[in-house]
Write a protein that holds these residues in place. Structure first.
Motif, mmCIF file in Angstrom:
data_model
loop_
_atom_site.group_PDB
_atom_site.id
_atom_site.type_symbol
_atom_site.label_atom_id
_atom_site.label_comp_id
_atom_site.label_asym_id
_atom_site.label_seq_id
_atom_site.Cartn_x
_atom_site.Cartn_y
_atom_site.Cartn_z
ATOM 1 N N TRP A 120 8.746 11.577 -0.875
ATOM 2 C CA TRP A 120 8.997 12.095 0.494
ATOM 3 C C TRP A 120 10.317 12.052 1.025
ATOM 4 N N HIS A 122 0.983 -1.071 -0.031
ATOM 5 C CA HIS A 122 -0.022 -0.008 0.074
ATOM 6 C C HIS A 122 0.729 1.193 0.037
ATOM 7 N N MET A 123 2.087 1.247 0.682
ATOM 8 C CA MET A 123 2.964 2.347 0.781
ATOM 9 C C MET A 123 4.287 1.875 0.363
ATOM 10 N N GLY A 124 4.448 1.668 -0.686
ATOM 11 C CA GLY A 124 5.776 0.972 -1.344
ATOM 12 C C GLY A 124 6.742 2.254 -1.517
ATOM 13 N N ARG A 125 8.084 1.560 -1.847
ATOM 14 C CA ARG A 125 9.106 2.610 -1.960
ATOM 15 C C ARG A 125 9.045 3.723 -2.931
ATOM 16 N N ARG A 126 8.313 3.340 -4.155
ATOM 17 C CA ARG A 126 7.971 4.166 -5.124
ATOM 18 C C ARG A 126 6.908 5.282 -4.860
ATOM 19 N N GLN A 127 6.204 5.239 -3.553
ATOM 20 C CA GLN A 127 5.315 6.398 -3.237
ATOM 21 C C GLN A 127 6.120 6.926 -2.214
ATOM 22 N N LEU A 128 7.191 6.251 -1.320
ATOM 23 C CA LEU A 128 7.911 7.078 -0.062
ATOM 24 C C LEU A 128 9.016 7.953 -0.825
ATOM 25 N N ARG A 129 9.461 7.397 -2.021
ATOM 26 C CA ARG A 129 10.708 7.941 -2.553
ATOM 27 C C ARG A 129 10.771 9.616 -2.700
#
Length: 248
Positions: free
Chosen positions: A127, A118-125
């Motif tokens: 931020w 749901h919140m993988g590294r692509r989404q966190l990158r």
């Protein structure tokens, strides 16, 4: 005794055809985050009760794959792994079994993988890099945070720098092909050098070679963690495949 995949799944189909349920261990990542490698799956013969959303074992191009049924178009069954963007199209005669029960191999790992889905590294990158820019370049010298304390003989400021850069390699990992993964470490090291070098030009921050070394050590430690994780994963997959026909 080890057998090849073709023989293995031939035996699986024989047992399913006589009404038995079969348990297999999942290999691969195409069904993450719902299913992860090592989960114990219970399958039964796929009868007429097949619906969109079912996870099915099917044959395609000489292989057996376990993916989810996402659509039915007349006599075409559209399959897709939960971690995939492409579909497989098979006929009804290619569908072998339906998943009826799952025994999680590692509950905590499964929960972590579901969160990552749901919140993988692509989404966190983005931020992460926004936060990194703020920490490295914002005027933090006057906020009163004591960074000159020592933990186990190491200056808190240097520990902070190293810790912040440990995930840096992970967030660059998707950008390079398998044969050029060493560029992940090199790019992350470059970012660590750049963020500290820019502080030379900022009147409210100070350049410190020890901070740059801490950035380098944090990046390198993160890269070592990635290499260790890959080695463990490869070893685990190899052990599973060795039971089904050998591992190269």
């Amino acid at each position: 005794m080890t057998i090849d995949n073709e023989t293995y799944f031939a035996l699986v189909e024989e047992r399913l055809a006589v009404g038995e349920r079969v348990k297999i261990s999942l290999v691969g990542t195409s069904m993450q985050p719902t299913l992860i490698a090592g989960d114990e799956l219970t399958l039964e013969w796929a009868g007429d009760d097949i619906q969109v959303g079912d996870v099915l074992l099917f044959r395609i191009a000489g292989r057996h794959i376990l993916h989810r049924l996402v659509a039915i178009e007349v006599d075409r069954y559209i399959m897709r792994g939960d971690n995939c963007v492409t579909n497989e199209v098979v006929g009804r005669e290619d569908i072998v079994a339906k998943l009826v029960e799952v025994k999680k191999h590692h509950l905590l790992k499964h929960m972590a993988v579901r969160w990552a889905g749901h919140m993988g590294r692509r989404q966190l990158r983005p931020w992460y890099f926004v936060g990194l820019t703020f920490l490295m370049w914002a005027p933090l010298n006057g906020v009163g945070i004591p960074l000159d304390n020592y933990v186990f003989g190491l200056r808190m400021d240097h520990l902070l720098h190293a810790s912040v850069f440990i995930p840096c390699t992970l967030f660059f990992y998707d950008f390079y092909r398998e044969g050029h993964k060493w560029l992940v470490w090199l790019t992350a090291v470059g970012i660590g050098m750049l963020t500290e070098s820019v502080q030379w030009l900022l009147p409210y921050r100070g350049f410190d070679i020890n901070d740059m070394i801490a950035n380098f050590l944090g990046v390198s430690f993160g890269w070592i963690l990635i290499l260790c994780q890959q080695a463990v994963r490869k070893r685990r997959q190899c052990l599973v495949r060795a039971k089904r026909g050998g591992c190269r």
